[in-house]
Design a protein around this motif. Sequence first.
Motif, PDB file in Angstrom:
ATOM      1  N   LEU A 164       0.817  -1.202   0.000  1.00 37.94           N
ATOM      2  CA  LEU A 164       0.000   0.000   0.000  1.00 37.94           C
ATOM      3  C   LEU A 164       0.855   1.257   0.000  1.00 37.94           C
ATOM      4  CD1 LEU A 164      -2.814  -0.983   2.533  1.00 37.94           C
ATOM      5  CD2 LEU A 164      -3.007  -0.782   0.056  1.00 37.94           C
ATOM      6  N   ASP A 165       1.944   1.248   0.783  1.00 37.32           N
ATOM      7  CA  ASP A 165       2.845   2.399   0.816  1.00 37.32           C
ATOM      8  C   ASP A 165       3.438   2.652  -0.554  1.00 37.32           C
ATOM      9  OD1 ASP A 165       2.325   2.773   3.484  1.00 37.32           O
ATOM     10  OD2 ASP A 165       4.189   1.859   4.179  1.00 37.32           O
ATOM     11  N   SER A 166       3.877   1.604  -1.237  1.00 42.12           N
ATOM     12  CA  SER A 166       4.461   1.747  -2.566  1.00 42.12           C
ATOM     13  C   SER A 166       3.434   2.285  -3.550  1.00 42.12           C
ATOM     14  CB  SER A 166       4.997   0.405  -3.059  1.00 42.12           C
ATOM     15  OG  SER A 166       6.072  -0.018  -2.253  1.00 42.12           O
ATOM     16  N   ALA A 167       2.220   1.761  -3.500  1.00 41.05           N
ATOM     17  CA  ALA A 167       1.171   2.228  -4.414  1.00 41.05           C
ATOM     18  C   ALA A 167       0.820   3.679  -4.119  1.00 41.05           C
ATOM     19  CB  ALA A 167      -0.069   1.341  -4.289  1.00 41.05           C
ATOM     20  N   ALA A 168       0.726   4.036  -2.840  1.00 37.70           N
ATOM     21  CA  ALA A 168       0.416   5.415  -2.467  1.00 37.70           C
ATOM     22  C   ALA A 168       1.538   6.352  -2.901  1.00 37.70           C
ATOM     23  CB  ALA A 168       0.181   5.518  -0.959  1.00 37.70           C
ATOM     24  N   GLU A 169       2.776   5.917  -2.745  1.00 36.98           N
ATOM     25  CA  GLU A 169       3.927   6.739  -3.144  1.00 36.98           C
ATOM     26  C   GLU A 169       3.943   6.952  -4.659  1.00 36.98           C
ATOM     27  OE1 GLU A 169       7.374   9.027  -2.810  1.00 36.98           O
ATOM     28  OE2 GLU A 169       6.013   8.377  -1.238  1.00 36.98           O
ATOM     29  N   GLU A 226      13.113  23.096  -5.265  1.00 33.78           N
ATOM     30  CA  GLU A 226      11.835  23.210  -4.550  1.00 33.78           C
ATOM     31  C   GLU A 226      10.700  22.736  -5.445  1.00 33.78           C
ATOM     32  OE1 GLU A 226       9.430  26.665  -2.047  1.00 33.78           O
ATOM     33  OE2 GLU A 226      11.325  27.145  -3.022  1.00 33.78           O
ATOM     34  N   TRP A 227       9.757  21.980  -4.862  1.00 32.85           N
ATOM     35  CA  TRP A 227       8.586  21.516  -5.600  1.00 32.85           C
ATOM     36  C   TRP A 227       7.450  21.201  -4.636  1.00 32.85           C
ATOM     37  CZ3 TRP A 227      12.616  18.434  -4.258  1.00 32.85           C
ATOM     38  CH2 TRP A 227      12.358  17.172  -3.761  1.00 32.85           C
ATOM     39  N   GLU A 228       6.240  21.100  -5.198  1.00 32.70           N
ATOM     40  CA  GLU A 228       5.028  20.778  -4.430  1.00 32.70           C
ATOM     41  C   GLU A 228       4.414  19.495  -4.988  1.00 32.70           C
ATOM     42  OE1 GLU A 228       3.441  22.759  -2.011  1.00 32.70           O
ATOM     43  OE2 GLU A 228       4.962  24.338  -2.092  1.00 32.70           O
ATOM     44  N   THR A 229       3.783  18.713  -4.095  1.00 31.86           N
ATOM     45  CA  THR A 229       3.079  17.509  -4.526  1.00 31.86           C
ATOM     46  C   THR A 229       1.637  17.526  -4.029  1.00 31.86           C
ATOM     47  OG1 THR A 229       3.942  16.323  -2.580  1.00 31.86           O
ATOM     48  CG2 THR A 229       5.150  16.058  -4.639  1.00 31.86           C
ATOM     49  N   ASN A 230       0.797  16.717  -4.658  1.00 31.51           N
ATOM     50  CA  ASN A 230      -0.625  16.670  -4.307  1.00 31.51           C
ATOM     51  C   ASN A 230      -0.899  15.957  -2.988  1.00 31.51           C
ATOM     52  OD1 ASN A 230       0.047  14.135  -5.333  1.00 31.51           O
ATOM     53  ND2 ASN A 230      -1.932  13.843  -6.321  1.00 31.51           N
ATOM     54  N   SER A 231       0.027  15.139  -2.525  1.00 31.03           N
ATOM     55  CA  SER A 231      -0.088  14.487  -1.218  1.00 31.03           C
ATOM     56  C   SER A 231       1.328  14.186  -0.718  1.00 31.03           C
ATOM     57  CB  SER A 231      -0.943  13.211  -1.292  1.00 31.03           C
ATOM     58  OG  SER A 231      -0.386  12.290  -2.201  1.00 31.03           O
ATOM     59  N   ALA A 232       1.420  13.732   0.518  1.00 32.60           N
ATOM     60  CA  ALA A 232       2.741  13.517   1.127  1.00 32.60           C
ATOM     61  C   ALA A 232       3.550  12.513   0.322  1.00 32.60           C
ATOM     62  CB  ALA A 232       2.582  13.037   2.563  1.00 32.60           C
ATOM     63  N   GLY A 233       4.806  12.865   0.060  1.00 31.00           N
ATOM     64  CA  GLY A 233       5.690  11.993  -0.705  1.00 31.00           C
ATOM     65  C   GLY A 233       7.116  12.115  -0.216  1.00 31.00           C
ATOM     66  N   ALA A 234       7.982  11.333  -0.794  1.00 32.10           N
ATOM     67  CA  ALA A 234       9.391  11.280  -0.398  1.00 32.10           C
ATOM     68  C   ALA A 234      10.112  12.588  -0.717  1.00 32.10           C
ATOM     69  CB  ALA A 234      10.080  10.126  -1.110  1.00 32.10           C
ATOM     70  N   THR A 236      11.041   8.477  -5.812  1.00 31.28           N
ATOM     71  CA  THR A 236      10.044   7.960  -4.882  1.00 31.28           C
ATOM     72  C   THR A 236      10.784   7.259  -3.741  1.00 31.28           C
ATOM     73  OG1 THR A 236       9.891   5.797  -5.932  1.00 31.28           O
ATOM     74  CG2 THR A 236       8.437   7.531  -6.799  1.00 31.28           C
ATOM     75  N   ARG A 237      10.057   6.826  -2.728  1.00 28.53           N
ATOM     76  CA  ARG A 237      10.687   6.086  -1.629  1.00 28.53           C
ATOM     77  C   ARG A 237      11.332   4.793  -2.118  1.00 28.53           C
ATOM     78  NH1 ARG A 237       6.306   8.352   1.251  1.00 28.53           N
ATOM     79  NH2 ARG A 237       7.058   9.547   3.024  1.00 28.53           N
ATOM     80  N   ASP A 238      10.773   4.210  -3.177  1.00 36.67           N
ATOM     81  CA  ASP A 238      11.308   2.966  -3.724  1.00 36.67           C
ATOM     82  C   ASP A 238      12.498   3.198  -4.654  1.00 36.67           C
ATOM     83  OD1 ASP A 238       9.362   1.548  -2.376  1.00 36.67           O
ATOM     84  OD2 ASP A 238       7.990   1.511  -4.081  1.00 36.67           O
ATOM     85  N   GLY A 239      12.833   4.463  -4.925  1.00 31.65           N
ATOM     86  CA  GLY A 239      13.961   4.773  -5.797  1.00 31.65           C
ATOM     87  C   GLY A 239      13.591   4.943  -7.253  1.00 31.65           C
ATOM     88  N   ASP A 240      12.293   4.909  -7.573  1.00 29.74           N
ATOM     89  CA  ASP A 240      11.867   5.161  -8.944  1.00 29.74           C
ATOM     90  C   ASP A 240      11.963   6.661  -9.230  1.00 29.74           C
ATOM     91  OD1 ASP A 240      11.212   2.455  -9.273  1.00 29.74           O
ATOM     92  OD2 ASP A 240       9.156   2.775  -8.581  1.00 29.74           O
ATOM     93  N   VAL A 241      12.213   7.016 -10.484  1.00 24.60           N
ATOM     94  CA  VAL A 241      12.328   8.416 -10.864  1.00 24.60           C
ATOM     95  C   VAL A 241      10.931   9.005 -11.032  1.00 24.60           C
ATOM     96  CG1 VAL A 241      13.170  10.038 -12.611  1.00 24.60           C
ATOM     97  CG2 VAL A 241      14.545   8.046 -11.982  1.00 24.60           C
ATOM     98  N   ARG A 242      10.649  10.039 -10.220  1.00 24.47           N
ATOM     99  CA  ARG A 242       9.367  10.741 -10.312  1.00 24.47           C
ATOM    100  C   ARG A 242       9.454  11.859 -11.360  1.00 24.47           C
ATOM    101  NH1 ARG A 242       5.690  10.389  -6.605  1.00 24.47           N
ATOM    102  NH2 ARG A 242       7.033  10.131  -4.816  1.00 24.47           N
ATOM    103  N   LYS A 243      10.585  12.563 -11.388  1.00 18.81           N
ATOM    104  CA  LYS A 243      10.783  13.678 -12.321  1.00 18.81           C
ATOM    105  C   LYS A 243      12.270  13.907 -12.462  1.00 18.81           C
ATOM    106  CE  LYS A 243       8.974  17.703 -14.091  1.00 18.81           C
ATOM    107  NZ  LYS A 243       7.747  18.057 -14.666  1.00 18.81           N
ATOM    108  N   GLU A 244      12.708  14.343 -13.644  1.00 22.72           N
ATOM    109  CA  GLU A 244      14.115  14.661 -13.839  1.00 22.72           C
ATOM    110  C   GLU A 244      14.254  15.963 -14.610  1.00 22.72           C
ATOM    111  OE1 GLU A 244      14.493  11.315 -17.371  1.00 22.72           O
ATOM    112  OE2 GLU A 244      15.774  11.161 -15.635  1.00 22.72           O
ATOM    113  N   GLY A 245      15.420  16.576 -14.481  1.00 23.99           N
ATOM    114  CA  GLY A 245      15.660  17.835 -15.161  1.00 23.99           C
ATOM    115  C   GLY A 245      17.124  18.211 -15.090  1.00 23.99           C
ATOM    116  N   GLN A 246      17.429  19.419 -15.597  1.00 26.92           N
ATOM    117  CA  GLN A 246      18.792  19.937 -15.590  1.00 26.92           C
ATOM    118  C   GLN A 246      18.788  21.404 -15.202  1.00 26.92           C
ATOM    119  OE1 GLN A 246      20.745  19.354 -19.373  1.00 26.92           O
ATOM    120  NE2 GLN A 246      21.112  17.193 -18.959  1.00 26.92           N
ATOM    121  N   PHE A 247      19.932  21.868 -14.720  1.00 26.77           N
ATOM    122  CA  PHE A 247      20.123  23.288 -14.445  1.00 26.77           C
ATOM    123  C   PHE A 247      21.614  23.579 -14.527  1.00 26.77           C
ATOM    124  CE2 PHE A 247      20.844  21.311 -10.396  1.00 26.77           C
ATOM    125  CZ  PHE A 247      21.805  22.091  -9.772  1.00 26.77           C
ATOM    126  N   ARG A 248      21.933  24.840 -14.679  1.00 23.59           N
ATOM    127  CA  ARG A 248      23.329  25.277 -14.725  1.00 23.59           C
ATOM    128  C   ARG A 248      23.650  26.013 -13.435  1.00 23.59           C
ATOM    129  NH1 ARG A 248      27.278  26.157 -18.568  1.00 23.59           N
ATOM    130  NH2 ARG A 248      28.587  27.986 -18.219  1.00 23.59           N
TER     131      ARG A 248
END
Length: 142
Positions: free
Chosen positions: A25-30, A52-60, A105-117
């Motif tokens: 359940l934790d993994s699915a919720a994450e 900095e970022w915002e999420t719709n519910s509590a996350g890692a 994510t808590r499981d180590g999956d990539v939620r979002k990626e990007g770059q900056f200088r």
Amino acid sequence: MKRILTLAGLSLTLLAAPVFGQRGLDSAAERAVKITQGPEIRDNRGTSATLEWETNSAGANHVRYREAGGNRQWQSAYHQGGGTHHVLQLTGLEPGRTYEYQILTRDGDVRKEGQFRAEGHGRDNDRDRDRDKDHDKDRDKH
């Protein structure tokens, strides 16, 4: 004796089921957590930056980052717990270099990626800027 062992085994199985079931359940919720705002790079000071970022519910609160375009080892920024407003400091940067990051994510999956200088040109910006101003003042006197 056989009956006691059977009852003990059954009890352990019943107690373990919620623990292993909760992990699923934790993994699915994450995985259901979505980024609703950002990520944005703030306070980009050359040797450090804030992501900095915002999420719709509590996350890692876990980000890994490294210089882009190579196979360098990932650095990690992590804040224990979780929440909907996420702010992590990325340190050890070199001014003028481009970095890639991954929000995990808590499981180590990539939620979002990007770059900056990282800001700057490979030198201590504040100290060198002050030295350049002093040099300009001296030149104006002559």
